[in-house]
Design a protein around this motif. Sequence first.
Motif, PDB file in Angstrom:
ATOM      1  N   ALA A  20       0.827  -1.203   0.000  1.00 46.01           N
ATOM      2  CA  ALA A  20       0.000   0.000   0.000  1.00 46.01           C
ATOM      3  C   ALA A  20       0.864   1.257   0.000  1.00 46.01           C
ATOM      4  CB  ALA A  20      -0.929  -0.005   1.215  1.00 46.01           C
ATOM      5  N   LEU A  21       1.940   1.257   0.793  1.00 46.90           N
ATOM      6  CA  LEU A  21       2.807   2.431   0.877  1.00 46.90           C
ATOM      7  C   LEU A  21       3.570   2.655  -0.426  1.00 46.90           C
ATOM      8  CD1 LEU A  21       3.583   4.621   2.923  1.00 46.90           C
ATOM      9  CD2 LEU A  21       5.504   3.174   3.623  1.00 46.90           C
ATOM     10  N   ASP A  22       3.929   1.556  -1.117  1.00 48.74           N
ATOM     11  CA  ASP A  22       4.644   1.694  -2.388  1.00 48.74           C
ATOM     12  C   ASP A  22       3.866   2.540  -3.389  1.00 48.74           C
ATOM     13  OD1 ASP A  22       6.797   0.259  -1.556  1.00 48.74           O
ATOM     14  OD2 ASP A  22       6.441  -1.499  -2.809  1.00 48.74           O
ATOM     15  N   LEU A  23       2.549   2.446  -3.335  1.00 51.22           N
ATOM     16  CA  LEU A  23       1.727   3.184  -4.288  1.00 51.22           C
ATOM     17  C   LEU A  23       1.890   4.690  -4.147  1.00 51.22           C
ATOM     18  CD1 LEU A  23      -1.604   1.141  -4.101  1.00 51.22           C
ATOM     19  CD2 LEU A  23       0.193   0.968  -5.833  1.00 51.22           C
ATOM     20  N   VAL A  24       2.170   5.170  -2.938  1.00 51.75           N
ATOM     21  CA  VAL A  24       2.242   6.622  -2.704  1.00 51.75           C
ATOM     22  C   VAL A  24       3.676   7.110  -2.512  1.00 51.75           C
ATOM     23  CG1 VAL A  24      -0.067   6.639  -1.706  1.00 51.75           C
ATOM     24  CG2 VAL A  24       1.902   6.426  -0.195  1.00 51.75           C
ATOM     25  N   THR A  25       4.662   6.206  -2.613  1.00 50.06           N
ATOM     26  CA  THR A  25       6.060   6.613  -2.416  1.00 50.06           C
ATOM     27  C   THR A  25       6.904   6.300  -3.650  1.00 50.06           C
ATOM     28  OG1 THR A  25       6.593   4.497  -1.342  1.00 50.06           O
ATOM     29  CG2 THR A  25       5.948   6.327   0.092  1.00 50.06           C
ATOM     30  N   PHE A  26       6.296   6.483  -4.826  1.00 52.99           N
ATOM     31  CA  PHE A  26       7.010   6.278  -6.087  1.00 52.99           C
ATOM     32  C   PHE A  26       7.649   4.894  -6.138  1.00 52.99           C
ATOM     33  CE2 PHE A  26       6.744  10.760  -5.180  1.00 52.99           C
ATOM     34  CZ  PHE A  26       6.413  11.346  -6.405  1.00 52.99           C
ATOM     35  N   GLY A  27       6.877   3.883  -5.747  1.00 55.68           N
ATOM     36  CA  GLY A  27       7.393   2.510  -5.753  1.00 55.68           C
ATOM     37  C   GLY A  27       8.397   2.245  -4.658  1.00 55.68           C
ATOM     38  N   GLY A  28       8.268   2.951  -3.534  1.00 57.74           N
ATOM     39  CA  GLY A  28       9.207   2.753  -2.433  1.00 57.74           C
ATOM     40  C   GLY A  28      10.573   3.352  -2.689  1.00 57.74           C
ATOM     41  N   THR A  29      10.624   4.445  -3.472  1.00 58.49           N
ATOM     42  CA  THR A  29      11.914   5.052  -3.824  1.00 58.49           C
ATOM     43  C   THR A  29      12.146   6.405  -3.160  1.00 58.49           C
ATOM     44  OG1 THR A  29      10.995   6.092  -5.816  1.00 58.49           O
ATOM     45  CG2 THR A  29      11.927   3.881  -6.061  1.00 58.49           C
ATOM     46  N   THR A  30      11.291   6.814  -2.220  1.00 62.08           N
ATOM     47  CA  THR A  30      11.561   8.056  -1.497  1.00 62.08           C
ATOM     48  C   THR A  30      12.670   7.818  -0.477  1.00 62.08           C
ATOM     49  OG1 THR A  30       9.902   7.591   0.201  1.00 62.08           O
ATOM     50  CG2 THR A  30       9.163   8.795  -1.756  1.00 62.08           C
ATOM     51  N   PHE A  51     -13.339  -2.911  -2.727  1.00 66.56           N
ATOM     52  CA  PHE A  51     -13.892  -1.576  -2.522  1.00 66.56           C
ATOM     53  C   PHE A  51     -13.202  -0.510  -3.374  1.00 66.56           C
ATOM     54  CE2 PHE A  51     -14.609  -3.960   1.416  1.00 66.56           C
ATOM     55  CZ  PHE A  51     -15.998  -3.895   1.469  1.00 66.56           C
ATOM     56  N   GLY A  52     -12.353  -0.936  -4.303  1.00 69.48           N
ATOM     57  CA  GLY A  52     -11.705   0.018  -5.190  1.00 69.48           C
ATOM     58  C   GLY A  52     -10.696   0.911  -4.509  1.00 69.48           C
ATOM     59  N   VAL A  53     -10.082   0.424  -3.399  1.00 67.50           N
ATOM     60  CA  VAL A  53      -9.140   1.259  -2.653  1.00 67.50           C
ATOM     61  C   VAL A  53      -7.925   1.604  -3.513  1.00 67.50           C
ATOM     62  CG1 VAL A  53      -7.615   1.361  -0.649  1.00 67.50           C
ATOM     63  CG2 VAL A  53      -9.901   0.388  -0.428  1.00 67.50           C
ATOM     64  N   LYS A  54      -7.408   0.610  -4.221  1.00 72.66           N
ATOM     65  CA  LYS A  54      -6.220   0.856  -5.046  1.00 72.66           C
ATOM     66  C   LYS A  54      -6.524   1.890  -6.123  1.00 72.66           C
ATOM     67  CE  LYS A  54      -2.726  -1.391  -7.926  1.00 72.66           C
ATOM     68  NZ  LYS A  54      -2.223  -2.683  -8.466  1.00 72.66           N
ATOM     69  N   ARG A  55      -7.691   1.788  -6.745  1.00 69.24           N
ATOM     70  CA  ARG A  55      -8.073   2.749  -7.782  1.00 69.24           C
ATOM     71  C   ARG A  55      -8.136   4.166  -7.208  1.00 69.24           C
ATOM     72  NH1 ARG A  55     -12.987   4.422  -8.456  1.00 69.24           N
ATOM     73  NH2 ARG A  55     -13.859   2.608  -7.373  1.00 69.24           N
ATOM     74  N   LYS A  56      -8.686   4.304  -5.996  1.00 62.89           N
ATOM     75  CA  LYS A  56      -8.781   5.622  -5.370  1.00 62.89           C
ATOM     76  C   LYS A  56      -7.404   6.157  -4.975  1.00 62.89           C
ATOM     77  CE  LYS A  56     -13.391   4.635  -3.512  1.00 62.89           C
ATOM     78  NZ  LYS A  56     -14.166   4.338  -2.275  1.00 62.89           N
ATOM     79  N   ILE A  57      -6.527   5.258  -4.479  1.00 64.39           N
ATOM     80  CA  ILE A  57      -5.163   5.686  -4.137  1.00 64.39           C
ATOM     81  C   ILE A  57      -4.460   6.216  -5.372  1.00 64.39           C
ATOM     82  CG2 ILE A  57      -2.875   4.880  -3.437  1.00 64.39           C
ATOM     83  CD1 ILE A  57      -4.220   2.963  -1.502  1.00 64.39           C
ATOM     84  N   MET A  58      -4.553   5.484  -6.476  1.00 70.68           N
ATOM     85  CA  MET A  58      -3.845   5.890  -7.680  1.00 70.68           C
ATOM     86  C   MET A  58      -4.395   7.208  -8.225  1.00 70.68           C
ATOM     87  SD  MET A  58      -1.513   3.803  -7.786  1.00 70.68           S
ATOM     88  CE  MET A  58      -0.779   4.540  -9.242  1.00 70.68           C
ATOM     89  N   ALA A  59      -5.693   7.451  -8.059  1.00 69.08           N
ATOM     90  CA  ALA A  59      -6.257   8.741  -8.492  1.00 69.08           C
ATOM     91  C   ALA A  59      -5.671   9.879  -7.670  1.00 69.08           C
ATOM     92  CB  ALA A  59      -7.780   8.706  -8.364  1.00 69.08           C
ATOM     93  N   ALA A  60      -5.542   9.674  -6.340  1.00 68.41           N
ATOM     94  CA  ALA A  60      -4.948  10.702  -5.479  1.00 68.41           C
ATOM     95  C   ALA A  60      -3.471  10.901  -5.808  1.00 68.41           C
ATOM     96  CB  ALA A  60      -5.116  10.316  -4.015  1.00 68.41           C
ATOM     97  N   VAL A  61      -2.775   9.801  -6.100  1.00 67.39           N
ATOM     98  CA  VAL A  61      -1.355   9.890  -6.453  1.00 67.39           C
ATOM     99  C   VAL A  61      -1.172  10.687  -7.736  1.00 67.39           C
ATOM    100  CG1 VAL A  61       0.619   8.531  -7.273  1.00 67.39           C
ATOM    101  CG2 VAL A  61      -0.616   7.817  -5.223  1.00 67.39           C
ATOM    102  N   ARG A  62      -2.039  10.462  -8.701  1.00 66.22           N
ATOM    103  CA  ARG A  62      -1.930  11.221  -9.956  1.00 66.22           C
ATOM    104  C   ARG A  62      -2.129  12.714  -9.719  1.00 66.22           C
ATOM    105  NH1 ARG A  62      -4.390   6.484 -12.055  1.00 66.22           N
ATOM    106  NH2 ARG A  62      -6.478   7.332 -11.704  1.00 66.22           N
ATOM    107  N   ARG A  63      -3.056  13.069  -8.832  1.00 65.39           N
ATOM    108  CA  ARG A  63      -3.249  14.496  -8.514  1.00 65.39           C
ATOM    109  C   ARG A  63      -2.014  15.066  -7.822  1.00 65.39           C
ATOM    110  NH1 ARG A  63      -8.323  12.585  -6.908  1.00 65.39           N
ATOM    111  NH2 ARG A  63      -7.804  12.827  -4.697  1.00 65.39           N
ATOM    112  N   ARG A  64      -1.446  14.288  -6.891  1.00 59.27           N
ATOM    113  CA  ARG A  64      -0.242  14.755  -6.209  1.00 59.27           C
ATOM    114  C   ARG A  64       0.920  14.935  -7.176  1.00 59.27           C
ATOM    115  NH1 ARG A  64       3.232  10.731  -3.224  1.00 59.27           N
ATOM    116  NH2 ARG A  64       3.302  10.030  -5.380  1.00 59.27           N
ATOM    117  N   ASP A  65       1.110  13.950  -8.055  1.00 53.86           N
ATOM    118  CA  ASP A  65       2.225  14.018  -8.996  1.00 53.86           C
ATOM    119  C   ASP A  65       2.061  15.174  -9.980  1.00 53.86           C
ATOM    120  OD1 ASP A  65       3.163  11.836  -7.677  1.00 53.86           O
ATOM    121  OD2 ASP A  65       2.817  10.403  -9.308  1.00 53.86           O
TER     122      ASP A  65
END
Length: 532
Positions: free
Chosen positions: A106-116, A253-267
């Motif tokens: 889950a964290l990898d999705l918001v940390t550029f694949g765990g590269t922060t 529940f589409g959690v991954k889809r929602k995470i990726m939408a938020a990540v795209r806005r952040r990026d």
Amino acid sequence: MEVYVAVLSFLVAASLYILLGRRRSSKMNGEHKPPSPPSIPVLGHLHLLRKPVHAALARLAARHGPEVLSLRLGSRDAVVVTSAARARECFTERDLCFATRPRFAALDLVTFGGTTLPTCAYGAYWRDLRRVATVHLLSARRVGRIMSGAIAAEVRAAVRRLHRAAAAAPAPGGAARVELKRRLFGLILGALMETIAGTTNNRTSTRDEDDDADADMTPEANEFKQTLDVMASLVGAANTWDYFPLLRRFDVFGVKRKIMAAVRRRDAFLQRLVDAERRRLELDDDGLREEESMIAVLLSLQKSEPEIYTDTVIMSLCSSMFSAGTETTATAAEWAMSLLLNHPEILRKAQAEIDASVGSSRLLSAADVPRLGYLQCVVTEALRLYPAVPLLVPHESTVDCSVGGHHVPRGTMLLVNAYAIHRDPAAWADPAAFRPERFEGGGGGAATPAAAAEALMIPFGLGRRKCPGETLALRTLGLVLGTLVQCFDWDRVGDDQVDMAEGAAGLMLPRAAPLEAMCRPRRAMLGVLQDL
């Protein structure tokens, strides 16, 4: 259909757990493993980790392993360290063994694949990021400029808004009821936005006078905060993936889809900041100046080494600076103010020190903070009692090793309970008491000289993965708290003590309820406040 899938997943996971457990027990036969509480199939010990997790782990350690405890968290092995001696061992003798980070889906999705910087694996890539952070972004000279520039300006703006809120307050004596959480967060995020991205604080006088939450942040900072809030809530909902990998296949529940939408806005937001600085630098013929933003510094490095300093790497560094620098510092400041409100005699002592050293003809400056010994003790004691990250960011063993004479296999997650270590009664006299005096005279705060070996302060971690932003965070805390104490008298809302109940939000240690307080300008500082 969903019930069928869930039952099937459970049966498959249970079978794998039993098979792997037998293989491990056979492999480890005869090895001296850390003590462990009884577990149940599939879950392991997850059912024992009630929130807040650091408190649950402290109770388990007291019952089953006071120094090193072994746990099975779903599909993961973990060891929990709850003593200063074992923490020192992990981050000195075994520092290289535990230098890497575990991967969390889950964290990898918001940390550029765990590269922060905080989450990436130990190796050449991490060393490059660490060097950039310590040499180019958080050097002593740059921290000094940040403190005297962006952060000092944000502190002045926050003080001005508090003064105006108090002047407009209907309460007797010009006292305003304020929520400190949002003001502290807005102050720190706004300062970082200016420091990292070079954004301009375009608050109008109307917004300065507004008591709305958005008035404490620039539009850019507010936009980024909203994105962070969305991602934090979604990652928390998805963290079961980290312990039951099979569940990743069923995103019901589409959690991954929602995470990726938020990540795209952040990026997209971060890319806009990078592109804006790139355009500005192309139009500026004077070259890179010392006061340039962090993004400008990284873009200058990109010109010489474009294959290393890609836009993704720049955004990764900026993202970790934002996320690690705002919530932790704001949370620490909120806990410190909570403690001062419950101990007005300590607040008055800190005020007296500032009055004697700085006076009432000007605002406290960043240069004053290192000379205010008692204020430093207040900050240190607040971090001892309420470290912003009570369980240090997890580590992982890269080789088989031992901790406290116990065997720790390769691939085991290491959790260090800083909260419990900071409150160890063997190390600290009256460990639950707020007593800044214990650190006066440069002492380590130990109860006795004999207990010094067990007195360990690790709010920013220890070893090679220690937080590189420690100096900036401590100086920011000192300047923010010192200025609030210098300019205003603070009282509790009502006669009751401030409730010190702890919340539970992932790695952080927030208050259960946002802190509210009564704020009244100090008479001696009215001349300074009116001129801001």
